[in-house]
Design an enzyme around this catalytic site. Structure first.
Site, short mmCIF file in Angstrom:
data_model
loop_
_atom_site.label_atom_id
_atom_site.label_comp_id
_atom_site.label_asym_id
_atom_site.label_seq_id
_atom_site.Cartn_x
_atom_site.Cartn_y
_atom_site.Cartn_z
CB CYS A 113 5.84 24.57 -15.32
SG CYS A 113 4.50 25.09 -16.42
CG HIS A 221 5.76 28.42 -12.56
ND1 HIS A 221 6.93 28.45 -13.27
CD2 HIS A 221 4.78 28.04 -13.42
CE1 HIS A 221 6.68 28.11 -14.54
NE2 HIS A 221 5.38 27.87 -14.65
CD GLU A 223 9.44 29.07 -10.87
OE1 GLU A 223 9.21 29.34 -12.07
OE2 GLU A 223 8.95 28.08 -10.28
#
Length: 258
Positions: A113, A221, A223
């Site tokens: 990001c 994202h 994660e």
């Protein structure tokens, strides 16, 4: 041999609007530890506290995280406007030279990001402050309401170039991702190859052509739910493999298009 160390770039926050901290989302640390199988090290993103040279010596790779503050447009030759939002000049001053150093050395980096945007700006690229204002573009921002599961839900497809780095890494040209960003690439930095796009044409995945090591960045994202989402897992496993190679003294293991 201990696990490789991945430096996770932190962000500046204020607890209760008055107590300053550097912080990293727990999901970033979990992805690095559980999927990359590396030691997550939180990095205070201020060059007054830590130098690029020290980080390069201590860490085997880096995750450039997302964050609410944006890169100051002066870093790519433009004046700030209200649309550019909040800034973190200390993080700018640390991460941009860190990206350039890692690319030159072949030290592994994964941009996420804001980190995606940092990779582009560090190599001379530019950004649009609010891509949803561009003709034909969608709103890629985080939904304002809902649970974390709803905010990080898979919302659009990303299509990779045939035979490109991400196609080969993922084993597919089309994947589903979340989307929680407002800015986007206007001009690509030196060596930046846009390898994946959203349906509206927004750049979503890049690698650095000619980089001697692992240097990837994504606008979404990964994660979130990294252990279970196959797209996210691929990225963090590849980062872990690259960090282990760096720790072992192996060089020149860059991912390249076919």
């Amino acid at each position: 041999m201990t696990r490789p160390v991945i430096g996770i770039i932190g962000n500046s926050y204020a607890i209760d609007d008055r107590y300053p901290v550097h912080a990293v989302g727990r999901m970033n640390s979990e992805a690095v530890s559980e999927v990359s199988d590396c030691i997550p090290m939180l990095v205070a993103s201020d060059p007054a506290l830590v130098s690029v040279e020290e980080l390069l010596e201590i860490c085997d790779g880096f995750v450039l995280t997302g964050g609410r503050p944006n890169i100051h447009p002066e870093e790519y030759g433009e004046e700030p406007t209200e649309a550019h939002g909040a800034f973190d000049r200390e993080r700018d001053a640390l991460t941009l030279p860190l990206v350039r150093a890692c690319v030159a050395r072949g030290q592994p980096i994964l941009g996420i990001c804001r980190g995606f945007q940092e990779v582009n700006v560090a190599l001379g690229g530019t950004l649009h402050p609010e891509i949803r204002d561009l003709p034909g573009r969608d709103n890629h921002r985080m939904p304002p309401d809902g649970t974390l599961e709803e905010k990080f839900a898979l919302r659009h497809e990303v299509t990779f170039a045939e035979g490109g780095v991400f196609h080969r890494l993922m084993g597919s040209r089309n994947v589903m991702t979340n989307t929680l960003h407002g800015q986007g690439i206007v001009r690509s930095g030196k060596g930046i190859v846009i390898d994946g796009h959203a349906p509206d044409g927004t750049p979503e995945a890049v690698y650095i052509d000619g980089a001697p090591g692992f240097a990837l960045a994504v606008q979404w994202h990964p994660e979130w739910n990294a252990a279970n989402d196959p797209v996210s897992r691929c990225l963090f496993e590849a980062l872990g493999d690259a960090a282990r190679a760096w720790q072992a003294g192996e060089r020149g293991l860059a991912l390249r298009s076919a």
